[in-house]
Design a protein around this motif. Sequence first.
Motif, PDB file in Angstrom:
ATOM      1  N   HIS A   5       5.842   8.373   4.945  1.00 45.39           N
ATOM      2  CA  HIS A   5       5.806   9.726   5.495  1.00 45.39           C
ATOM      3  C   HIS A   5       6.860   9.940   6.580  1.00 45.39           C
ATOM      4  O   HIS A   5       7.202  11.084   6.896  1.00 45.39           O
ATOM      5  N   CYS A  50       5.703  -0.148  -0.980  1.00 45.82           N
ATOM      6  CA  CYS A  50       6.175   0.744   0.083  1.00 45.82           C
ATOM      7  C   CYS A  50       7.543   0.322   0.609  1.00 45.82           C
ATOM      8  O   CYS A  50       8.408   1.164   0.875  1.00 45.82           O
ATOM      9  N   SER A  68       0.497   7.144 -10.123  1.00 42.07           N
ATOM     10  CA  SER A  68      -0.318   7.480  -8.951  1.00 42.07           C
ATOM     11  C   SER A  68       0.615   7.823  -7.800  1.00 42.07           C
ATOM     12  O   SER A  68       1.815   7.542  -7.845  1.00 42.07           O
ATOM     13  N   ASP A  69       0.073   8.414  -6.760  1.00 40.78           N
ATOM     14  CA  ASP A  69       0.874   8.882  -5.632  1.00 40.78           C
ATOM     15  C   ASP A  69       1.173   7.728  -4.670  1.00 40.78           C
ATOM     16  O   ASP A  69       0.251   7.216  -4.020  1.00 40.78           O
ATOM     17  N   ALA A  99      -4.598   0.482   3.215  1.00 42.88           N
ATOM     18  CA  ALA A  99      -3.924   0.206   1.946  1.00 42.88           C
ATOM     19  C   ALA A  99      -2.891  -0.898   2.098  1.00 42.88           C
ATOM     20  O   ALA A  99      -2.719  -1.728   1.202  1.00 42.88           O
ATOM     21  N   LEU A 114      -0.067   7.472  -0.926  1.00 47.48           N
ATOM     22  CA  LEU A 114      -1.401   6.999  -0.567  1.00 47.48           C
ATOM     23  C   LEU A 114      -1.400   5.517  -0.203  1.00 47.48           C
ATOM     24  O   LEU A 114      -2.423   4.978   0.232  1.00 47.48           O
ATOM     25  N   LEU A 115      -0.243   4.861  -0.380  1.00 49.05           N
ATOM     26  CA  LEU A 115      -0.177   3.418  -0.176  1.00 49.05           C
ATOM     27  C   LEU A 115       0.183   3.009   1.247  1.00 49.05           C
ATOM     28  O   LEU A 115       0.106   1.830   1.579  1.00 49.05           O
ATOM     29  N   ASP A 116       0.619   3.965   2.086  1.00 52.90           N
ATOM     30  CA  ASP A 116       1.116   3.542   3.401  1.00 52.90           C
ATOM     31  C   ASP A 116       0.116   3.772   4.531  1.00 52.90           C
ATOM     32  O   ASP A 116       0.499   3.895   5.692  1.00 52.90           O
ATOM     33  N   THR A 117      -1.180   3.790   4.185  1.00 60.62           N
ATOM     34  CA  THR A 117      -2.195   3.808   5.229  1.00 60.62           C
ATOM     35  C   THR A 117      -2.418   2.382   5.723  1.00 60.62           C
ATOM     36  O   THR A 117      -2.066   1.413   5.040  1.00 60.62           O
TER      37      THR A 117
END
Length: 311
Positions: A19, A60, A40-41, A50, A44-47
Amino acid sequence: MSVLYTFPGQGAQRAGMLHALPDDAAVAATVAQAAETLGSDPLLLDTESALASTRAAQLCLLIAGVAMARSLAAHGAVPAMVAGFSIGEYAAAVVAGALDFADAVHLVARRGQLMEQAYPSGHGMAAIIGLDSAQLEALVAKVHSAATPVHIANLNARRQIAIAGSDAGLQAVMALALANGASRAERLAVSVPSHSPLFDAAAQQLQAAFENVTVRRPQLVYLSSSAARALFDPERIGDSLAFNMARRVHWVDTVRLAWERGARLAVEMPPGSVLTRLTAPEFGDGVAMSCDGNRIENILTMVSKVGGGSR
């Protein structure tokens, strides 16, 4: 004089890293291509939760490195050389034109999965600062066994070396290192024993995945940090990528090679500035800088000044 782009490895990841990339068409297109490939998006992987997954962290890092390099290219800034640290070698191969991005996404997803499955817990990596490789090799030899496997993994700098292995093996070597003159010994944000023979079997499985992938001769100078050499032959590049999880990273020698080949500006793709700190001491009167913490206008100006890295 020329420009080197560097691409960081696992441990550099941080929450929100995708982001934080520039809000431009090149980045958006890269993220969209990754989403199409993965089904898939990727945003959503950079939390934080995750990124505890090796697969998510490596994807990422791949996406961030390629997206940033493409963003710079859209402004006319391209490197003459590329070098990646561990998973960063995949991003470097894409930017060099040796590997399609979609293929890299598939391969990195498989790589992360294999590494995670092989060692879901009880293993990792640690950094030892203040000892040289000969000193550390002697300490590792005292600890390494079938019950407490531990290996030299990354030669980051002359006196900054990473080890990989079991939790017990890491703790024992860290304690010995501190007792024998190391200034620091700390665990890294890597939950698997990367760049050690513990991954030989997984690397062989990943090599099978390369049979369905086309690796091409790079359009830029591709420096392999696991070989500390410039690689041009597609077969050798594929072998280097498949097996780099089980081979040492020779970062300090790779940076020195880039310097000897004329690189005078090293620009680290996001996230972070770990490679910038490792590269700067080997770059003499050159400059090492990271995209993080620098405005894109500053980076473009530096690339233009050095020359040989813009079009």
